[in-house]
Structure formats: structure tokens, C-alpha cells
Write an enzyme that holds these catalytic residues in place. Structure first.
Site, PDB file in Angstrom:
ATOM      1  CB  THR A  14     -70.317  -0.272  64.155  1.00 23.45           C
ATOM      2  OG1 THR A  14     -69.279  -0.100  65.129  1.00 23.45           O
ATOM      3  CG2 THR A  14     -70.512  -1.756  63.898  1.00 23.45           C
ATOM      4  N   GLY A  16     -72.881   2.791  60.237  1.00 22.34           N
ATOM      5  CA  GLY A  16     -72.745   3.713  59.102  1.00 22.34           C
ATOM      6  C   GLY A  16     -71.737   3.216  58.081  1.00 22.34           C
ATOM      7  N   GLY A  17     -70.624   2.677  58.591  1.00 23.64           N
ATOM      8  CA  GLY A  17     -69.606   2.137  57.682  1.00 23.64           C
ATOM      9  C   GLY A  17     -70.175   1.003  56.829  1.00 23.64           C
ATOM     10  NE  ARG A  46     -66.814  11.661  68.040  1.00 26.10           N
ATOM     11  CZ  ARG A  46     -67.315  10.779  68.891  1.00 26.10           C
ATOM     12  NH1 ARG A  46     -67.914  11.195  69.994  1.00 26.10           N
ATOM     13  NH2 ARG A  46     -67.223   9.491  68.672  1.00 26.10           N
ATOM     14  CE  LYS A 206     -81.930  -3.766  70.511  1.00 28.00           C
ATOM     15  NZ  LYS A 206     -80.908  -4.813  70.755  1.00 28.00           N
TER      16      LYS A 206
HETATM   17  N1  LIG Z   1     -73.437  -1.575  66.346  1.00 33.43           N
HETATM   18  C1  LIG Z   1     -74.489  -2.358  66.186  1.00 33.43           C
HETATM   19  O1  LIG Z   1     -74.370  -3.591  65.991  1.00 33.43           O
HETATM   20  C2  LIG Z   1     -75.866  -1.742  66.189  1.00 33.43           C
HETATM   21  C3  LIG Z   1     -76.982  -2.582  65.946  1.00 33.43           C
HETATM   22  C4  LIG Z   1     -78.257  -2.023  65.903  1.00 33.43           C
HETATM   23  C5  LIG Z   1     -78.407  -0.660  66.132  1.00 33.43           C
HETATM   24  N2  LIG Z   1     -77.313   0.131  66.387  1.00 33.43           N
HETATM   25  C6  LIG Z   1     -77.532   1.572  66.603  1.00 33.43           C
HETATM   26  O2  LIG Z   1     -76.918   2.268  65.535  1.00 33.43           O
HETATM   27  C7  LIG Z   1     -76.469   3.544  65.985  1.00 33.43           C
HETATM   28  C8  LIG Z   1     -74.991   3.700  65.642  1.00 33.43           C
HETATM   29  O3  LIG Z   1     -74.258   2.683  66.309  1.00 33.43           O
HETATM   30  P1  LIG Z   1     -72.745   2.346  65.923  1.00 33.43           P
HETATM   31  O4  LIG Z   1     -72.430   1.073  66.605  1.00 33.43           O
HETATM   32  O5  LIG Z   1     -72.568   2.437  64.459  1.00 33.43           O
HETATM   33  O6  LIG Z   1     -71.975   3.571  66.633  1.00 33.43           O
HETATM   34  P2  LIG Z   1     -70.438   3.992  66.450  1.00 33.43           P
HETATM   35  O7  LIG Z   1     -69.654   2.895  65.836  1.00 33.43           O
HETATM   36  O8  LIG Z   1     -70.015   4.568  67.756  1.00 33.43           O
HETATM   37  O9  LIG Z   1     -70.501   5.168  65.381  1.00 33.43           O
HETATM   38  C9  LIG Z   1     -70.975   6.456  65.719  1.00 33.43           C
HETATM   39  C10 LIG Z   1     -70.686   7.404  64.562  1.00 33.43           C
HETATM   40  O10 LIG Z   1     -71.215   8.685  64.883  1.00 33.43           O
HETATM   41  C11 LIG Z   1     -70.212   9.664  64.679  1.00 33.43           C
HETATM   42  N3  LIG Z   1     -70.379  10.776  65.620  1.00 33.43           N
HETATM   43  C12 LIG Z   1     -70.398  10.718  66.969  1.00 33.43           C
HETATM   44  N4  LIG Z   1     -70.552  11.963  67.463  1.00 33.43           N
HETATM   45  C13 LIG Z   1     -70.616  12.791  66.414  1.00 33.43           C
HETATM   46  C14 LIG Z   1     -70.723  14.210  66.284  1.00 33.43           C
HETATM   47  N5  LIG Z   1     -70.799  15.008  67.345  1.00 33.43           N
HETATM   48  N6  LIG Z   1     -70.776  14.738  65.051  1.00 33.43           N
HETATM   49  C15 LIG Z   1     -70.693  13.942  63.961  1.00 33.43           C
HETATM   50  N7  LIG Z   1     -70.556  12.597  64.030  1.00 33.43           N
HETATM   51  C16 LIG Z   1     -70.519  12.045  65.247  1.00 33.43           C
HETATM   52  C17 LIG Z   1     -68.901   8.961  64.913  1.00 33.43           C
HETATM   53  O11 LIG Z   1     -67.849   9.672  64.250  1.00 33.43           O
HETATM   54  P3  LIG Z   1     -66.339   9.107  64.223  1.00 33.43           P
HETATM   55  O12 LIG Z   1     -66.392   7.934  63.265  1.00 33.43           O
HETATM   56  O13 LIG Z   1     -65.564  10.247  63.697  1.00 33.43           O
HETATM   57  O14 LIG Z   1     -66.018   8.710  65.632  1.00 33.43           O
HETATM   58  C18 LIG Z   1     -69.194   7.595  64.288  1.00 33.43           C
HETATM   59  O15 LIG Z   1     -68.962   7.647  62.894  1.00 33.43           O
HETATM   60  C19 LIG Z   1     -76.794   3.580  67.471  1.00 33.43           C
HETATM   61  O16 LIG Z   1     -78.049   4.221  67.661  1.00 33.43           O
HETATM   62  C20 LIG Z   1     -76.909   2.122  67.854  1.00 33.43           C
HETATM   63  O17 LIG Z   1     -77.772   1.908  68.951  1.00 33.43           O
HETATM   64  C21 LIG Z   1     -76.065  -0.394  66.404  1.00 33.43           C
END
Ligand SMILES: NC(=O)c1ccc[n+]([C@@H]2O[C@H](COP(=O)([O-])OP(=O)(O)OC[C@H]3O[C@@H](n4cnc5c(N)ncnc54)[C@H](OP(=O)(O)O)[C@@H]3O)[C@@H](O)[C@H]2O)c1
Ligand SMILES: NC(=O)c1ccc[n+]([C@@H]2O[C@H](COP(=O)([O-])OP(=O)(O)OC[C@H]3O[C@@H](n4cnc5c(N)ncnc54)[C@H](OP(=O)(O)O)[C@@H]3O)[C@@H](O)[C@H]2O)c1
Lengths: 452, 452
Positions: A14, A16-17, A46, A206
Site C-alpha cells: 500500500t 510503498g506503491g 516478497r 503512536k
Molecule cells: N497502510 C497505511 O495506510 C499505513 C499508514 C501509516 C503507516 N503504515 C505502515 O507502513 C508499513 C507498510 O504498510 P503497508 O500497508 O504498505 O503494508 P502492505 O500493503 O502489507 O505491504 C507490505 C509490503 O512488504 C512486502 N514484504 C512483506 N514481507 C516481505 C519479505 N519477507 N520480503 C520482502 N518484502 C516483503 C510485501 O511484498 P508483496 O507486495 O510481494 O506482498 C509488500 O510489498 C507498516 O509498517 C504500516 O504500519 C501504513
């Protein structure tokens, strides 16, 4: 024009994209703001077969974390995997390899902030984390830079958009907790497993980060008293409304005199730094007057009210999560690294260091608050006398009381709402234990803090 | 520990007195945050016999601006005299003498920003001005640093606390404009001569500064369409309320399509940078829906809502003036200079430079908006037909219309309120001219923009 800053994204889900999209679609803008190109050189995921943003060159996507971190063309590692296991390894390895780190990972910082920042100082590198608290709302910069002339005396914040969305749906749509949660899940505001959001853990992570910046305390999760929103029923929303209040899940930190006062203005307007350098921390549903600024924050928004001893109160509000808002903060950190600002901030702030700023965390049971208490009692003489006797024994006085006529005849259980004056959490809990054991108490009591 | 940063305060009135107090009473804190001591070495005033804060050593107070600026122990000159005459001389001389400058002077920057910043670049020195807009609210850092990943697409702001105080007193206390102004003066929220506050000039100065940061435009005061609050009558507050709106004096900037939309979300949520790089600017009373965030800002507070193409909307709110809130921002700038952050920010931001970011200011008459129009008309047949005919001639369609029964019999003047759909300001003004000349129009028409 300075040299290009090479970036590795570890995790491209989410957040990173979103970061990749901003860096690639707005490369000119980012270059102009940073005073040098920020080049996305590695993307580690991953599952490399998943389809990604078409702007990401395929040949920079891999599963090789080690190669990305050790690529000499990479100067900043952006950790966006999440969690405290692999993510911690990535961050520590990146620092050891001499790379700056940007992360949105509140769980990691709340859990291992000291270790991560110590490693960064050893490596003479910088860790940035604006996105870790309140997503797109720049509260880390507000506390660390904009308000640097102040000793913060209190923070009151809505830091979990999911919970706020649910509470808004309950208050405005008259929904039950379960229905509001289901709606949040349907709209993508809540995960399939919403536990960390609704039980207050996410907000506590937080708050731990904000408390480190504002007070220099390294609060461990168990030092933060925490209560979720899952015990709130529609009837509590209605009673609160009747009393002139809105229920919000707040993350709060306040100093001085140990009185919980949602109206932090009382604490800060004096302009004095509290004599007793303790800070109370909790995450809890709090009853706020309808006119309070935070009572008016609706839906999935976050808002942070900061009381400073020089400025008074300032409010920061906006989207607390979501792909692009969070990416906005991550890219701001990257630009700050490009400009060279982040390195100065990091060195000056000395976060999670042994530098003692004198504040200690107040033990939860000593924290003082007013309380809203809803009992389910058998409708017969003497019940009120029992309850008020127990409160009096703990020297807790009653501020207001609401009991409506029973809907059915015959002494079935009826709700009784008691709002207390200030009391220590410890004594309130003692009274609660005794009230729970009364034969006339028909269900577990429900209680929340009052915001004033 | 780095070297001491020596500071000269030129002007030690309301704001200067607050800055001196923070530097002297909280020297340890400031040193810790800046990573080096910030030492107040010179204080220059007009009348050295006035009594000052007892913490200020008497031997550093003088009337000698030249000596203060050229003191080799002074590294930063803080200009807090105000105005565009002497203050400009002080700033330019300080830069020429190789000193950094901190100022709270919005009039100076709006008027001579280009000259001041050019001089700073020539001298390789930094100018900081967080306090110049919205007092204690860190909106300069928000726009320049925290939101650096975004192209701002709109700004909606309450930038004049005096006007907002008056409007709040009119809306909530049912006061007339004159009574509300008198109350503001009594409480110290308004000067004896409140012209610059209530006619929108002060807000226009601040908007010019924000527009420079967000869009790179150097808007001259006459390019900012400006309307004050002095034409608002109690009856307009009541009509607005009846229609579901609150009247606020807003400073607004918005891009794309030239439509004034208070609901800037429409502009920004698309995530797209506007195709046509023009920016409309105005200061005007605007009717906001009661539920809008800015409609809820009460009293002397300031609030700035910023729409960014990546983050969406974020809000910054707090005290927009006053001794200590403003001092908080000035000292934050001093700390930033101590840390070395401000120098990086200044170099990267290239404000008031010739670097073209492509935006031009939309000519006021082309700005599109919906309008609230209150007429005082003779109560007889055909009046409405005349008014609506004129609006139709200018292709302005009517969204709603309110006319109440006349209070007295006999065809005396009655208020008629027309709310239009979108129209260009030019055509609306043309229609207005014709309506004013109608024999049935009994008084000058009153009109405001609609926020949506
Ligand atoms: N989402 C939000 O609105 C938000 C807001 C504030 C903070 N955050 C924080 O931001 C961080 C990321 O959240 P997110 O929502 O972006 O998570 P997410 O959508 O689950 O993305 C996780 C990413 O990590 C990759 N990944 C997982 N395990 C891996 C491994 N073993 N080796 C390499 N890559 C791996 C996944 O790869 P694949 O793509 O191949 O599955 C995916 O690209 C977290 O710490 C979260 O607390 C998120
Ligand atoms: N007041 C606020 O809340 C506020 C908020 C934001 C920004 N600002 C800005 O801050 C600046 C200062 O405002 P203020 O309210 O502090 O003004 P102020 O109270 O009038 O103070 C002005 C100071 O300048 C000194 N001064 C005037 N002429 C001088 C001269 N010829 N030589 C030496 N010193 C001279 C005065 O000396 P004496 O003390 O001897 O008279 C006084 O100390 C202005 O640009 C204003 O727009 C003010």
C-alpha cells in the site's frame, strides 16, 4: 545541483506503491524540492510476480533485500514491510551498511526505538519516520521542529482512523458497534482482523513515539494504560450525547499534578512548566464536550492537539492513513534527506538516547480522571445506596447521575449512568471491583474517562 | 557543543518582549534544542527609558541599530519593528553585514519579498519568517517542508484573528458589527485603528506569502481581490444561518478551471495537478457550510486548510497572534538557524527567485464563484422580475432565493437574498452595477462569495 540520492524501497505494498508512484510520476517536482534527483534504484518485495505500478522499471524489482541494502548506488533504505521482525533486521542492516533509513513503522519504533536510534547514531546515519504517526499529518515535524521553543505540557490525539470512523458511524448513523465495524471493513477503513486498531494498540504505539519526542520518555507499551472501543455500546453514545458529550478514542499525554484534564488548556495556559516532571499516558475512549475541537473530527481522520507552554494549543488534522497521504509523508522525509535537513534534525533531537529530560511515566493507577460509569442494575430499592456507598468509601464523589424509567415493569435490569468527579484510576478500579460483585449488578460495568 | 549564536533583537515590543522572555527564561531548553547556546546580545528600541522585562540585562538595551547589526558577536538579527520603512532598511543592512534575519513582518515580505530574498541570496544568508503568517501556527514549515511532496492545489485560511473574533461575536452573540468591533477592541483583539484587519489587507499580505511558497507567484497586493468584513450586517449573518452557512473572512488560493470552490477537495482529490497553471487569490467574506472545518474556528484563532495533490487536505490551527504564540514561532526559527536546518531550507526553497514554477495569477474579474447577494428592494410587483432579468442577461443562474414578508405594510424596502450558481466575478459585477441603478433598489447591494 548535488549528487543523486539513490533509494531502495523494501516493501512495495500500500504505502510503498504510493511512494514509488510519487517518486516516478513527479520526479521533476521531487528533484526541484530536494535540490537533487531522488532516484528509485531498488524495489524489494516478497512476491515478484505480483503486478505493480507500470512506472516501476521491471529490472529494479527483486526479492533480494541484502543486495538492495548493500548496493553502493543506494543511499537511503525505505522500510515499508511492517512488523517488528524482518523490518527490524532490514533497518539495522541498512544502518550498519551506512544507509539512511525512512520508515512508516510505528510498531517497530515503539518497540525498538532505542535500539534503532542507537544503531543510527553509531553509524552516523539518520532515521526519519514522519509517516509512522498520523499518516499524512506532519505531527513529527510539528513536535520536533515547529514547536521547539516549547515544553509540551499535553497532547490529545485521535491517532486511529479506523476507530474514529467506527465511532462516527455509531454517533451519526445510530449504528451498533458491530454494524459500524462491518461498514468500516466494507469501505476498506478496517482490516479483516481489526484488533490492533479497535483495542487501542495501534494508537498506543503512536503515542509512545510522540511521548518520546515531547517528553523524552521511552514508554513501553505496558506503561501505557489502554482501553479499546469494543466495549462501547450504542446506549453509551446516547447517554454521552444526552450529557453533552461525544465519545472519541483518544491517545493522551499530560503533565503536572496528575489530573487527567482533557481540557489541556488548563495545564498549558498558565505558561508554566509543570513542577512535577511526570507524564501520564493513556489510550482510552474519552467523553469530549460537543464543542471540543477533537469532538468534531469525523470519519477516518486523525487530529493532534498539542499544548505548548509558550504557544498555547495548536491543532494538526488530516488523513491518518491511506496510500497517498502516507506516501506524502515518506517522500517529505526523502526530500528532507536530499536537502540535508533531516540529518541536522536527527542529530539535534537525540531521540531515544540516554539524555535525560527529567520526565518519568506516571503509573497508570495514579492517573487521575473523571469517569463515566454505566451499570446494569436490578431496578429495586437500595441499589443506588449501595453504589454510592462504595464510591464514597473510595472518596469518589458523584458529579451527575442518569437513570431513566424502566422500559418494562417488574424490576428487570436498567442502565444507571454515574459521572464522577476526579479520582485516581486505582481507587476507581477498586470501587468498580466492589460494584461488580454487588448482587444487584446485572452485567459488567462499562466505564470511560471524561475529557474535562 | 557548537559555538554560541549571538542574537540582536531590533524591536522589543509585544513580540520582541516575548522572544526575549523565552530566550532568557528558557535558555537551557533553547540551548538543548538548538544544540548550541542562543545568546541575546543586543536589544534595540526606540525609547530606552521604557520599562522592559527584568530578565533583559540593562546594558544590552540601546537605540543604536547600526551598532547592533554590525556587532561581530551578533549572528542573527531579529527584526520586530514592523512596517515597510525602517524595518526594510534593518533587514537589508543586516544581510549586507552578513547576518541571518528572522522576522514576523508580513507587510515587508508581501511588499518587498523579492528584494529581501535576493539580498539574502547575494549575501549567502538566510531569512526566516514562520511568525509572519498565522502567528503560532507553523504553516510556513507545513507548506515548505512537510508537504514538499505535494503540489498544493488550494489553500483556504482564516488568517486574521481580529476579523474572526468579530464574526464569531456577531454569529454567536447576535451583536452588530459595531458592537462586536468595540468588544474586540476592549479585549485587546483589535487595534484602535482596526482598518488593516477588517478590510482584509493584513490577510492579503499573509496570503501573498503563502501563494509565493505554494505556487511561486509574487502576487502584488493589487492582484489580490480583497473585500473586508465591514459591510457585513447582522441581517446577513441571520440569512446565512437560515441557508445553512456561517460567514468567515477567508484568504483563499485555488488552482485549476478558475472555479471558486471553497470545497477545495473537489480540486485536489483527483490527485491531478491542474492543467491550467493559474492561481486565483482573494480575501473575502465567504459563506461556509456549518459543518466545514473552517466554519467551526471560533474567536481569535487562525486556521489554514491546505489541499495537496498527494496528501489531500490537512489543517493547521491555533493562535494567530499574541505575544507568546508569535514568540514561539520566532524562537523556532532561531533554533532552526542554530541547528543549521533553516539555512538548508532557505537554499532549497528558492523563494521570490526568478525560478519559474509556471503559475500565473488569475485576473480577479475572471475568478468564478457562487455569490450571496442581499438587496434592499421596494416591496412592489416587478422588482423580482427586474433583478432576475439582469442576472439572466449576464448568464448568471439563481440557486436559491429568500424573501420574507415585509415587517411593515406599505411597500417599504425589504431585504431580498439571492444565491447564484457559478459566475465570473466580472459578469457578476456588471449585473450588480445594473441592479444598483434600478429605481427599486433602495440601498447598495451587499454580496459575498459562497464557499461551495
Ligand atoms: N497502510 C497505511 O495506510 C499505513 C499508514 C501509516 C503507516 N503504515 C505502515 O507502513 C508499513 C507498510 O504498510 P503497508 O500497508 O504498505 O503494508 P502492505 O500493503 O502489507 O505491504 C507490505 C509490503 O512488504 C512486502 N514484504 C512483506 N514481507 C516481505 C519479505 N519477507 N520480503 C520482502 N518484502 C516483503 C510485501 O511484498 P508483496 O507486495 O510481494 O506482498 C509488500 O510489498 C507498516 O509498517 C504500516 O504500519 C501504513
Ligand atoms: N503583535 C502580534 O501579535 C504580532 C503577530 C504576528 C506578527 N507580528 C509582527 O511583528 C512585528 C512587531 O509587532 P509588535 O506587535 O511586537 O510591535 P510593537 O509592540 O509596536 O513593537 C515595536 C517595537 O519596535 C520598536 N521600534 C519602533 N520604532 C523604532 C525605531 N525607530 N528604532 C528602534 N526601535 C523601534 C519599539 O520600541 P519601543 O518599545 O521603545 O516603543 C518596539 O519595541 C510587526 O511586523 C507585526 O506585524 C505581530
Amino acid at each position: 545541483m548535488n549528487d543523486t540520492l539513490g533509494i531502495a524501497l523494501i516493501g512495495c505494498g500500500t504505502v510503498g506503491g504510493g511512494v514509488a508512484r510519487v517518486l516516478l510520476a513527479h520526479a521533476d517536482r521531487v528533484t526541484q524540492r530536494a535540490g537533487r534527483p531522488l532516484e528509485l534504484r531498488r524495489v524489494v518485495v516478497r512476491d515478484p510476480s505480483k503486478s505493480r505500478d507500470p512506472l516501476i522499471p521491471l529490472d529494479i524489482i527483486s526479492t533480494d533485500i541484502h543486495a538492495a541494502i548493500n548496493d553502493p548506488g543506494v543511499h537511503v533504505v525505505v522500510e515499508l514491510i511492517g512488523g517488528t521482525g524482518l523490518a527490524k533486521r532490514v533497518v539495522l542492516d541498512a544502518l550498519a551498511a551506512g544507509k539512511h533509513v525512512v520508515t512508516a513503522n510505528k510498531a517497530l519504533l515503539a518497540d525498538a526505538g532505542a535500539e534503532v536510534f542507537e544503531a543510527a547514531r553509531r553509524a552516523d546515519r539518520t532515521v526519519c519516520f514522519e509517516a509512522a504517526v498520523a499518516g499524512g499529518v506532519p505531527v513529527i515535524r510539528a513536535l520536533g521542529e515547529s514547536l521547539a521553543a516549547n515544553q509540551v505540557t499535553a497532547i490529545q490525539a485521535i491517532l486511529n482512523g479506523t476507530s474514529n470512523f467506527i465511532l462516527t458511524a455509531m454517533a451519526e448513523g445510530g449504528k451498533s458497534y458491530a454494524d459500524a465495524l462491518a461498514e468500516a471493513q466494507k469501505l476498506g477503513y478496517a482490516e479483516a482482523d481489526p484488533t490492533l486498531d479497535v483495542d487501542g494498540s495501534d494508537a498506543a504505539h503512536k503515542l509512545a513515539i510522540l511521548a518520546q519526542i515531547a517528553f523524552g520518555v521511552a514508554a513501553k507499551p505496558h506503561e501505557i494504560a489502554r482501553q479499546g472501543i469494543d466495549t462501547i455500546e450504542a446506549i453509551d453514545i446516547r447517554f454521552a450525547n444526552e450529557l453533552g458529550y461525544t465519545i472519541k478514542l483518544l491517545a493522551e499525554a499530560w503533565t503536572g499534578g496528575h489530573s487527567h484534564s482533557g481540557n489541556g488548556a488548563k495545564l498549558s495556559r498558565s505558561g508554566a512548566v509543570p513542577a512535577e516532571p511526570t507524564v501520564a499516558l493513556h489510550v482510552a475512549p474519552v467523553l469530549l464536550r460537543h464543542t471540543d475541537l477533537l469532538a468534531q473530527v469525523r470519519g477516518a481522520y486523525n487530529a493532534v492537539l498539542v499544548y505548548g507552554d509558550v504557544v498555547g494549543e495548536t491543532l494538526y488534522q488530516g488523513p491518518g492513513a491511506g496510500q497517498m497521504p502516507t506516501a506524502s509523508s515518506v517522500v517529505a522525509d526523502l526530500i528532507d534527506l536530499g536537502v540535508g535537513r533531516a540529518q541536522r534534525t536527527f542529530a539535534a533531537a537525540k531521540l531515544w538516547s540516554r539524555e535525560d529530560r527529567g520526565f518519568t511515566v506516571e503509573p497508570p493507577e495514579r492517573v487521575r480522571s473523571r469517569f463515566y460509569l454505566r451499570l446494569q442494575v436490578v431496578d429495586r430499592p437500595g441499589v443506588l445506596a449501595d453504589v454510592t456507598r462504595i464510591l464514597a468509601d473510595e472518596e469518589i464523589s458523584i458529579s451527575s447521575l442518569v437513570q431513566h424509567e424502566a422500559e418494562e415493569e417488574g424490576g428487570g435490569p436498567v442502565p444507571l449512568v454515574v459521572v464522577t468527579h476526579y479520582a485516581s484510576t486505582g481507587r476507581f478500579r477498586k470501587a468498580l471491583d466492589r460494584i461488580t460483585r454487588l448482587p444487584t449488578t446485572a452485567a459488567a460495568p462499562v466505564f470511560f474517562s471524561m475529557g474535562d
